[in-house]
Design an enzyme around this catalytic site. Structure first.
Site, PDB file in Angstrom:
ATOM      1  N   SER A 157       3.435  -1.655  10.300  1.00 53.38           N
ATOM      2  CA  SER A 157       4.275  -2.247  10.403  1.00 53.38           C
ATOM      3  C   SER A 157       5.095  -3.332  10.421  1.00 53.38           C
ATOM      4  CB  SER A 157       4.595  -1.362  12.174  1.00 53.38           C
ATOM      5  OG  SER A 157       4.256  -0.172  12.098  1.00 53.38           O
ATOM      6  N   ASN A 185       0.846  -0.937  -0.576  1.00 55.09           N
ATOM      7  CA  ASN A 185       0.131   0.514   0.020  1.00 55.09           C
ATOM      8  C   ASN A 185       1.132   1.509   0.252  1.00 55.09           C
ATOM      9  OD1 ASN A 185      -1.740   2.008   0.508  1.00 55.09           O
ATOM     10  ND2 ASN A 185      -2.566   1.284   2.377  1.00 55.09           N
ATOM     11  N   GLU A 192      -5.750  -4.991  11.144  1.00 49.50           N
ATOM     12  CA  GLU A 192      -4.501  -4.024  10.971  1.00 49.50           C
ATOM     13  C   GLU A 192      -4.622  -2.330  12.040  1.00 49.50           C
ATOM     14  OE1 GLU A 192      -2.012  -2.240   6.595  1.00 49.50           O
ATOM     15  OE2 GLU A 192      -3.862  -1.415   6.875  1.00 49.50           O
ATOM     16  N   GLY A 229       2.365   2.448  10.582  1.00 51.44           N
ATOM     17  CA  GLY A 229       3.031   3.606   9.952  1.00 51.44           C
ATOM     18  C   GLY A 229       3.846   4.242  11.921  1.00 51.44           C
ATOM     19  N   LYS A 282      -0.006   3.982  -0.128  1.00 55.01           N
ATOM     20  CA  LYS A 282      -0.369   5.470   0.049  1.00 55.01           C
ATOM     21  C   LYS A 282      -0.470   6.191  -0.282  1.00 55.01           C
ATOM     22  CE  LYS A 282      -0.016   3.211   4.846  1.00 55.01           C
ATOM     23  NZ  LYS A 282      -0.402   3.581   6.367  1.00 55.01           N
ATOM     24  N   GLU A 339      -7.394   4.638   7.672  1.00 55.28           N
ATOM     25  CA  GLU A 339      -6.897   6.135   7.606  1.00 55.28           C
ATOM     26  C   GLU A 339      -8.216   6.742   6.596  1.00 55.28           C
ATOM     27  OE1 GLU A 339      -3.207   6.022   4.961  1.00 55.28           O
ATOM     28  OE2 GLU A 339      -2.215   4.886   7.117  1.00 55.28           O
ATOM     29  N   HIS A 354      -9.676   1.498   4.367  1.00 55.39           N
ATOM     30  CA  HIS A 354      -7.882   1.207   5.224  1.00 55.39           C
ATOM     31  C   HIS A 354      -9.057   2.639   6.177  1.00 55.39           C
ATOM     32  CE1 HIS A 354      -3.872   2.292   6.749  1.00 55.39           C
ATOM     33  NE2 HIS A 354      -4.227   1.661   6.200  1.00 55.39           N
TER      34      HIS A 354
HETATM   35  P1  PGA Z   1       2.415   0.621   7.529  1.00 59.48           P
HETATM   36  O1  PGA Z   1       1.388   0.971   7.287  1.00 59.48           O
HETATM   37  O2  PGA Z   1       3.121  -1.216   6.983  1.00 59.48           O
HETATM   38  O3  PGA Z   1       3.257   1.578   6.692  1.00 59.48           O
HETATM   39  O4  PGA Z   1       2.699   0.529   9.188  1.00 59.48           O
HETATM   40  C1  PGA Z   1       0.470  -0.593   6.995  1.00 59.48           C
HETATM   41  C2  PGA Z   1      -0.903  -0.207   6.152  1.00 59.48           C
HETATM   42  O5  PGA Z   1      -1.631   1.303   6.486  1.00 59.48           O
HETATM   43  O6  PGA Z   1      -1.711  -0.700   5.271  1.00 59.48           O
END
Ligand code: PGA
Length: 254
Positions: A212, A10, A166, A172, A12, A98, A96
């Site tokens: 992460s 991803n 997640e 992140g 983003k 976010e 997601h």
């Molecule tokens: P990250 O993001 O690996 O940077 O923690 C994972 C995601 O949001 O899919």
């Protein structure tokens, strides 16, 4: 069990045309297990989807990071499921955190999107996950079950859905869930699916972990029986993504 390992990248809201080309070149050069062992799906921002799709090795596929909840039309700024189908984009990430957190997407709205995307022939990576407060309050399983229920109530088949667990606190942050924490929630989700959809759906639906994930922690996570792959953010922009794809081998030797 026959659940093929799945690794999603991803990206983003990152990348320039030049950066995208560089990352794709690296991905194309990487030595990875065959398509029988691992399914790899890369999710660039909408504007780069055609470029990435054209340049990417044929054994990797692309996903959009979102799509509109119903048929396109007078919805300024949105991208419809029809458009993704038309471009030959096979996958879409929906729900997601976010978007749930920052843009207020509710469980019902995400469920509606999943159902509509499936109706247009897309395959869906559906994200669920609890916040730190929810985990500390002991409501993790309730939260992810409610998120999954809103999808289950709206779809008739799970064949084209991958669930991405997640935890919001792990995204992140560099704070990865422990393999035991991931396994526990994945196993609970599978139990939920068994009780509320069917044992067959529970045993065939892939549940991948995100938050992460790095080359350093992926093997231990991949070794857990209910972890069927990863959704990778930050590390998917780096060469170590190839190592994460390779963690599929852990499953094979398990
Ligand atoms: P990250 O993001 O690996 O940077 O923690 C994972 C995601 O949001 O899919």
């Amino acid at each position: 069990m026959g659940r093929k390992f799945f690794v999603g990248g991803n990206w983003k809201c990152n990348g320039t045309t030049e950066e995208v080309k560089k990352i794709v070149n690296k991905l194309n050069e990487g030595e990875v297990p065959s398509q029988d062992v691992v399914e790899v799906v890369i999710s660039p921002p909408f504007v780069f989807l055609p470029l990435v799709k054209d340049l990417l090795r044929p054994n990797f596929h692309v996903a959009a990071q979102n799509c509109w909840v119903k048929k396109g039309g007078a919805f300024t700024g949105e991208v419809s499921a029809e458009m993704l189908s038309n471009l030959g984009v096979p996958w879409v990430i929906l729900g997601h955190s976010e978007r749930r957190q920052l843009l207020g997407e509710s469980n019902e709205f995400v469920g509606d999107k999943v159902a509509y995307a499936l109706s247009q022939g897309l395959k869906v990576i559906a994200c669920v996950g609890e916040t730190l407060e929810q985990r500390e309050a002991g409501s993790t399983v309730d939260v992810v079950s409610a998120q999954t229920k809103a999808i289950a109530e709206r779809v008739s088949s799970w064949a084209d859905i991958v669930i991405a667990y997640e935890p919001v606190w792990a995204i992140g942050t560099g704070k990865v869930a422990t393999p035991a924490q991931a396994q526990e929630v994945h196993s609970e989700l599978r139990k939920w699916l068994s009780a509320n959809t069917s044992p067959e759906v529970a045993s065939t639906t892939r549940i991948i972990y995100g938050g992460s994930v790095t080359a350093a922690n992926c093997k231990e996570l991949a070794a857990k029986p209910d972890v069927d792959g990863f959704l990778v953010g930050g590390a998917s922009l780096k060469p170590e993504f190839i190592d994460i794809i390779k963690s599929a081998e852990v499953k094979r030797s398990a």
